[in-house]
Design a protein around this motif. Structure first.
Motif, PDB file in Angstrom:
ATOM      1  N   ASN A 149      53.756 -12.490 -21.682  1.00 37.77           N
ATOM      2  CA  ASN A 149      52.496 -13.192 -21.459  1.00 37.77           C
ATOM      3  C   ASN A 149      52.138 -14.098 -22.626  1.00 37.77           C
ATOM      4  OD1 ASN A 149      51.938 -12.342 -18.893  1.00 37.77           O
ATOM      5  ND2 ASN A 149      50.480 -10.762 -19.473  1.00 37.77           N
ATOM      6  N   LEU A 150      52.487 -13.683 -23.841  1.00 38.87           N
ATOM      7  CA  LEU A 150      52.225 -14.537 -25.006  1.00 38.87           C
ATOM      8  C   LEU A 150      53.012 -15.844 -24.897  1.00 38.87           C
ATOM      9  CD1 LEU A 150      52.310 -11.957 -27.951  1.00 38.87           C
ATOM     10  CD2 LEU A 150      50.300 -13.027 -26.918  1.00 38.87           C
ATOM     11  N   GLY A 151      54.235 -15.746 -24.347  1.00 35.41           N
ATOM     12  CA  GLY A 151      55.022 -16.960 -24.142  1.00 35.41           C
ATOM     13  C   GLY A 151      54.375 -17.903 -23.152  1.00 35.41           C
ATOM     14  N   ILE A 152      53.733 -17.334 -22.120  1.00 32.98           N
ATOM     15  CA  ILE A 152      53.052 -18.161 -21.126  1.00 32.98           C
ATOM     16  C   ILE A 152      51.820 -18.816 -21.733  1.00 32.98           C
ATOM     17  CG2 ILE A 152      51.895 -18.120 -18.878  1.00 32.98           C
ATOM     18  CD1 ILE A 152      53.710 -15.743 -18.151  1.00 32.98           C
ATOM     19  N   VAL A 153      51.131 -18.104 -22.623  1.00 36.11           N
ATOM     20  CA  VAL A 153      49.979 -18.685 -23.329  1.00 36.11           C
ATOM     21  C   VAL A 153      50.408 -19.949 -24.082  1.00 36.11           C
ATOM     22  CG1 VAL A 153      48.309 -18.332 -25.193  1.00 36.11           C
ATOM     23  CG2 VAL A 153      48.727 -16.506 -23.548  1.00 36.11           C
ATOM     24  N   LYS A 154      51.554 -19.876 -24.750  1.00 36.38           N
ATOM     25  CA  LYS A 154      52.060 -21.035 -25.494  1.00 36.38           C
ATOM     26  C   LYS A 154      52.535 -22.137 -24.556  1.00 36.38           C
ATOM     27  CE  LYS A 154      53.546 -18.331 -29.509  1.00 36.38           C
ATOM     28  NZ  LYS A 154      54.704 -17.896 -30.339  1.00 36.38           N
ATOM     29  N   LYS A 155      53.016 -21.747 -23.401  1.00 43.21           N
ATOM     30  CA  LYS A 155      53.533 -22.708 -22.424  1.00 43.21           C
ATOM     31  C   LYS A 155      52.421 -23.598 -21.882  1.00 43.21           C
ATOM     32  CE  LYS A 155      56.136 -22.668 -18.021  1.00 43.21           C
ATOM     33  NZ  LYS A 155      56.777 -21.764 -17.022  1.00 43.21           N
ATOM     34  N   TYR A 156      51.219 -23.022 -21.719  1.00 46.48           N
ATOM     35  CA  TYR A 156      50.081 -23.763 -21.161  1.00 46.48           C
ATOM     36  C   TYR A 156      48.894 -23.734 -22.133  1.00 46.48           C
ATOM     37  CZ  TYR A 156      52.622 -23.198 -16.724  1.00 46.48           C
ATOM     38  OH  TYR A 156      53.577 -23.212 -15.733  1.00 46.48           O
ATOM     39  N   PRO A 157      49.011 -24.383 -23.284  1.00 44.73           N
ATOM     40  CA  PRO A 157      47.926 -24.301 -24.283  1.00 44.73           C
ATOM     41  C   PRO A 157      46.596 -24.850 -23.787  1.00 44.73           C
ATOM     42  CG  PRO A 157      49.493 -26.034 -24.849  1.00 44.73           C
ATOM     43  CD  PRO A 157      50.107 -25.249 -23.741  1.00 44.73           C
TER      44      PRO A 157
END
Length: 228
Positions: A149-157
């Motif tokens: 989920n942290l990766g997705i946070v970075k994916k869609y800042p």
């Protein structure tokens, strides 16, 4: 499934890829890594298409009816990923009646009714499909492992995504899945895991791929045993 397994510069990488490759080296084997949809992993091992599945696969009793597992090598947290205006708070009760995405066949899928009672669970074949549904307001949240989920946070800042709900997953460790009855390979993998913990390789990879997670020490290190 970043940071577990993902493609970067045309090559598969991630915690799972690096760890199983390191285990293979301990066993003097050369791994051949192939990516599959998560729901296809255990059937592919069971029917002898592959020797091992390494994809943060939680060890559960239903899965143990299909395959055998190595000792648990990874445990962490679950998280509910949401937009700021989702209405989902740190209270689990806030998910009641809301559409929540899960990865089909995942530990979250199997236990969503217990962890998120009252939520309307929507299943997706992969992380990309689920996070796109969240982006496009087709779901209010994505119940997934904390790290990916942290990766997705970075994916869609621009979406300012957050995880207001986090739940410990220590009772649901991941293990390497092996064809049922292949006790020789299971034992070899358990031995390789012990070596990787003892020589610091496991902790090095953990810190590399989970930099925002708590760092386990002492008795918090693998191997892990699933509970119930």
């Amino acid at each position: 499934m970043k940071p577990y397994a993902y493609e970067e510069n045309g090559k598969l990488t991630g915690f799972e890829v690096d760890l199983i490759s390191a285990a293979a080296r301990k066993l003097k084997l050369e791994p051949q890594i192939v990516s599959l949809d998560f729901s296809a992993l255990l059937p592919a091992v069971s029917n002898r298409q592959f020797d091992v599945a390494a994809a943060a696969i939680g060890i559960t009793e239903p899965r143990k009816k299909m395959v055998d597992f190595s000792d648990g090598y990874l445990a962490g947290y679950f998280g509910v990923l949401t937009k700021p205006d989702s209405g989902i708070t740190s209270s689990v009760a806030s998910v009641k009646g809301k559409r929540i995405a899960v990865l089909q066949g995942s530990i979250e899928d199997a236990n969503a009714g217990t962890f998120l009672p009252g939520a309307d669970i929507v299943r997706f074949p992969d992380d990309n499909s689920a996070d796109l549904a969240l982006k496009n307001n087709r779901v209010a949240g994505f119940f997934n492992d904390f790290g990916p989920n942290l990766g997705i946070v970075k994916k869609y800042p621009d979406l300012h995504l957050k995880q207001p709900i986090t739940l410990p997953a220590t009772d649901f460790p991941a293990g390497w899945a092996v064809r049922k009855g292949n006790t020789e390979l299971t034992g070899e993998l358990d031995g390789a895991l012990k070596q990787l913990v003892d020589d610091g390789t496991w902790l090095k990879l953990y810190k590399k791929y989970f930099p925002q997670d708590p760092v386990p020490t002492g008795s918090q290190l693998p191997p892990y045993t699933p509970k119930g």
